[in-house]
Design a protein around this motif. Sequence first.
Motif, PDB file in Angstrom:
ATOM      1  N   LEU A  50       0.804  -1.230   0.000  1.00 57.33           N
ATOM      2  CA  LEU A  50       0.000   0.000   0.000  1.00 57.33           C
ATOM      3  C   LEU A  50       0.836   1.279   0.000  1.00 57.33           C
ATOM      4  O   LEU A  50       0.282   2.365  -0.122  1.00 57.33           O
ATOM      5  CB  LEU A  50      -0.931   0.008   1.219  1.00 57.33           C
ATOM      6  N   LEU A  52       3.610   4.163  -1.225  1.00 54.12           N
ATOM      7  CA  LEU A  52       4.070   4.827  -2.446  1.00 54.12           C
ATOM      8  C   LEU A  52       5.207   5.777  -2.094  1.00 54.12           C
ATOM      9  O   LEU A  52       5.275   6.294  -0.975  1.00 54.12           O
ATOM     10  CB  LEU A  52       2.926   5.617  -3.091  1.00 54.12           C
ATOM     11  N   GLN A  59       1.676   9.228 -11.106  1.00 54.99           N
ATOM     12  CA  GLN A  59       0.804   8.076 -11.010  1.00 54.99           C
ATOM     13  C   GLN A  59      -0.315   8.105 -12.047  1.00 54.99           C
ATOM     14  O   GLN A  59      -0.859   9.163 -12.372  1.00 54.99           O
ATOM     15  CB  GLN A  59       0.172   8.010  -9.613  1.00 54.99           C
ATOM     16  N   LEU A  64      -3.360   2.463 -10.712  1.00 56.50           N
ATOM     17  CA  LEU A  64      -2.941   2.217  -9.334  1.00 56.50           C
ATOM     18  C   LEU A  64      -4.019   1.485  -8.547  1.00 56.50           C
ATOM     19  O   LEU A  64      -3.737   0.524  -7.821  1.00 56.50           O
ATOM     20  CB  LEU A  64      -2.607   3.552  -8.653  1.00 56.50           C
ATOM     21  N   PHE A  65      -5.266   1.924  -8.695  1.00 55.89           N
ATOM     22  CA  PHE A  65      -6.365   1.315  -7.939  1.00 55.89           C
ATOM     23  C   PHE A  65      -7.128   0.256  -8.731  1.00 55.89           C
ATOM     24  O   PHE A  65      -8.009  -0.413  -8.188  1.00 55.89           O
ATOM     25  CB  PHE A  65      -7.335   2.400  -7.468  1.00 55.89           C
ATOM     26  N   ASP A  94     -11.677   6.029  -3.700  1.00 55.83           N
ATOM     27  CA  ASP A  94     -10.266   5.728  -3.455  1.00 55.83           C
ATOM     28  C   ASP A  94      -9.642   6.854  -2.649  1.00 55.83           C
ATOM     29  O   ASP A  94      -9.877   8.043  -2.926  1.00 55.83           O
ATOM     30  CB  ASP A  94      -9.509   5.577  -4.776  1.00 55.83           C
ATOM     31  N   ILE A  96      -6.026   8.490  -0.803  1.00 57.57           N
ATOM     32  CA  ILE A  96      -4.568   8.563  -0.709  1.00 57.57           C
ATOM     33  C   ILE A  96      -4.240   9.419   0.500  1.00 57.57           C
ATOM     34  O   ILE A  96      -4.752  10.540   0.643  1.00 57.57           O
ATOM     35  CB  ILE A  96      -3.945   9.181  -1.969  1.00 57.57           C
ATOM     36  N   ARG A 121      -4.097   4.107  -0.322  1.00 60.47           N
ATOM     37  CA  ARG A 121      -2.661   4.096  -0.554  1.00 60.47           C
ATOM     38  C   ARG A 121      -2.029   5.197   0.285  1.00 60.47           C
ATOM     39  O   ARG A 121      -2.701   6.181   0.640  1.00 60.47           O
ATOM     40  CB  ARG A 121      -2.324   4.306  -2.030  1.00 60.47           C
TER      41      ARG A 121
END
Length: 246
Positions: A50, A52, A59, A64-65, A94, A96, A121
């Motif tokens: 998870l 980065l 990205q 990524l997801f 999602d 981050i 993430r």
Amino acid sequence: MNDPRHDDKTTGLEGPNAPLHRRGIKSYVLRAGRTTQAQTRGLEEVWPRLGLTLADGRQDLDALFGRQAPRVLEVGFGMGGSLIEQAERHPGTDFIGIEVHAPGVGKLLDEADKRGLTNLRVYREDALAVLEQCLPEASLDTLQLFFPDPWPKKKHHKRRIVQPAFVELVRGRLKPGGTLHMATDWQAYAEWMAEVMEAAPGFANTAGPETAPYVPRPEFRPLTKFEARGEKLGHGVWDLIFKRVD
């Protein structure tokens, strides 16, 4: 940047063309701290899945997801309780998170793994560097900045993360119609935030005339333990939500 508070730190000016995170705004100071067994597990075992880094470069968030979905970035998630709650409550979104302090990163990763969250993430990097180097333009639906260090002394105001250059960087990463959501328990900093945002191009305040420039705490922002204690003591909290309109 939830309490315990971070220290925003300036690192000296390097000219107008230098990266923003090297032009006088730094969103943290590293502090020594012990990590628990669970936090260490998160950093060592969950991070490869998870975590980065800046070295990962720009990205592709859909890749990524593994899907297309609304995207929320939280700058300075502290120990991660609020972000975990949001990710669990909204599996279709999602998230981050950015945090530099190892205990908070480790705790969040450990909790995310235990709860089986796949929509989260984490960066353990300077937030400004992540915004500049890793996130595509117009890729975020929301950027959250909850309880950043207020730097209350006047001589330290330049160290506050909410500055015109930061706001402009955020605008570029938000989708049209995306929102910058800030919250603080320092009224003077709330007033500073409002002043900076009202002067910022391309944003509109979402507050109604009854409460402007602030909005009531939205139900989707979890109430932190720190905030709940403050409410019992009669402390105020101010939320500001501005929408990108250009």
